[in-house]
Design a protein around this motif. Structure first.
Motif, PDB file in Angstrom:
ATOM      1  N   LEU A 189       0.815  -1.213   0.000  1.00  0.00           N
ATOM      2  CA  LEU A 189       0.000   0.000   0.000  1.00  0.00           C
ATOM      3  C   LEU A 189       0.853   1.270   0.000  1.00  0.00           C
ATOM      4  N   ASN A 190       2.057   1.196   0.542  1.00  0.00           N
ATOM      5  CA  ASN A 190       2.940   2.362   0.568  1.00  0.00           C
ATOM      6  C   ASN A 190       3.812   2.476  -0.672  1.00  0.00           C
ATOM      7  N   SER A 191       3.743   1.502  -1.575  1.00  0.00           N
ATOM      8  CA  SER A 191       4.560   1.533  -2.788  1.00  0.00           C
ATOM      9  C   SER A 191       4.014   2.569  -3.767  1.00  0.00           C
ATOM     10  N   ASP A 192       4.938   3.176  -4.514  1.00  0.00           N
ATOM     11  CA  ASP A 192       4.575   4.176  -5.516  1.00  0.00           C
ATOM     12  C   ASP A 192       4.866   3.600  -6.896  1.00  0.00           C
ATOM     13  N   PHE A 193       3.810   3.380  -7.679  1.00  0.00           N
ATOM     14  CA  PHE A 193       3.961   2.801  -9.009  1.00  0.00           C
ATOM     15  C   PHE A 193       3.784   3.854 -10.099  1.00  0.00           C
ATOM     16  N   SER A 194       3.797   5.123  -9.756  1.00  0.00           N
ATOM     17  CA  SER A 194       3.520   6.175 -10.726  1.00  0.00           C
ATOM     18  C   SER A 194       4.586   6.257 -11.820  1.00  0.00           C
ATOM     19  N   GLN A 195       5.838   5.940 -11.517  1.00  0.00           N
ATOM     20  CA  GLN A 195       6.886   6.017 -12.535  1.00  0.00           C
ATOM     21  C   GLN A 195       6.649   4.998 -13.641  1.00  0.00           C
ATOM     22  N   SER A 196       6.208   3.804 -13.291  1.00  0.00           N
ATOM     23  CA  SER A 196       5.958   2.793 -14.317  1.00  0.00           C
ATOM     24  C   SER A 196       4.768   3.182 -15.186  1.00  0.00           C
ATOM     25  N   VAL A 197       3.761   3.828 -14.610  1.00  0.00           N
ATOM     26  CA  VAL A 197       2.610   4.282 -15.381  1.00  0.00           C
ATOM     27  C   VAL A 197       3.036   5.411 -16.303  1.00  0.00           C
ATOM     28  N   ASP A 198       3.829   6.372 -15.804  1.00  0.00           N
ATOM     29  CA  ASP A 198       4.311   7.471 -16.642  1.00  0.00           C
ATOM     30  C   ASP A 198       5.121   6.941 -17.808  1.00  0.00           C
ATOM     31  N   HIS A 199       5.943   5.933 -17.576  1.00  0.00           N
ATOM     32  CA  HIS A 199       6.763   5.366 -18.640  1.00  0.00           C
ATOM     33  C   HIS A 199       5.887   4.742 -19.721  1.00  0.00           C
ATOM     34  N   GLU A 200       4.830   4.037 -19.323  1.00  0.00           N
ATOM     35  CA  GLU A 200       3.926   3.430 -20.293  1.00  0.00           C
ATOM     36  C   GLU A 200       3.217   4.493 -21.122  1.00  0.00           C
ATOM     37  N   LEU A 201       2.811   5.594 -20.493  1.00  0.00           N
ATOM     38  CA  LEU A 201       2.134   6.661 -21.220  1.00  0.00           C
ATOM     39  C   LEU A 201       3.064   7.319 -22.226  1.00  0.00           C
ATOM     40  N   VAL A 202       4.322   7.505 -21.862  1.00  0.00           N
ATOM     41  CA  VAL A 202       5.280   8.132 -22.772  1.00  0.00           C
ATOM     42  C   VAL A 202       5.531   7.242 -23.971  1.00  0.00           C
ATOM     43  N   THR A 203       5.689   5.933 -23.757  1.00  0.00           N
ATOM     44  CA  THR A 203       5.952   5.045 -24.885  1.00  0.00           C
ATOM     45  C   THR A 203       4.737   4.936 -25.794  1.00  0.00           C
ATOM     46  N   GLU A 204       3.517   5.022 -25.245  1.00  0.00           N
ATOM     47  CA  GLU A 204       2.326   4.966 -26.082  1.00  0.00           C
ATOM     48  C   GLU A 204       2.171   6.232 -26.912  1.00  0.00           C
ATOM     49  N   SER A 205       2.447   7.400 -26.327  1.00  0.00           N
ATOM     50  CA  SER A 205       2.246   8.641 -27.065  1.00  0.00           C
ATOM     51  C   SER A 205       3.258   8.828 -28.173  1.00  0.00           C
TER      52      SER A 205
END
Length: 133
Positions: free
Chosen positions: A64-80
């Motif tokens: 619950l304390n883990s931050d997964f936002s960097q992996s989501v940002d990376h996926e969005l950048v590669t898709e765009s």
């Protein structure tokens, strides 16, 4: 079972429970329906409680304390980066609705909407509109 987190609203507890379920940790949400019925009592009751077995408590808190936002940002950048203008090949696109102003003007003049606009993308470089990429 021990309480590992408290939430003001049930939907927050459901999101946390889904994270634990994905990790294979069984969890239970307490006082969810009471807070849904009388949400003003949430703080007085201590909120909605997320509970897990004592053996899984440490791992659940870590998840619950883990931050997964960097992996989501990376996926969005590669898709765009994949989206390019079909006319000039530029990746500098923005969302654009073609025909929105005339549709609004018709609505003001006639009093009812005529939906003849199109959603798509417009290129900053060449200025051309495309519906699909």
């Amino acid at each position: 079972m021990v309480v590992i987190a408290r939430f003001s609203f049930p939907h927050e507890a459901q999101i946390a429970k889904a994270s634990l379920d994905c990790a294979g940790i069984a969890s239970y949400i307490a006082d969810e329906h009471t807070v849904n019925t009388q949400w003003l009592y949430s703080n007085a009751m201590g909120g909605v409680r997320l509970m897990v077995a004592e053996d899984d408590a440490e791992e659940a808190i870590q998840i619950l304390n883990s931050d997964f936002s960097q992996s989501v940002d990376h996926e969005l950048v590669t898709e765009s980066v994949k989206d390019v203008c079909p006319h000039c090949g530029s990746a500098d696109l923005f969302a654009f609705t073609k025909g929105k102003r005339p549709a609004f003007l018709v609505f003001l003049l006639l009093g009812f909407p005529l939906f003849f606009y199109q959603h798509g993308y417009k290129c900053h470089r060449c200025g051309k509109f495309s519906q699909k990429l």
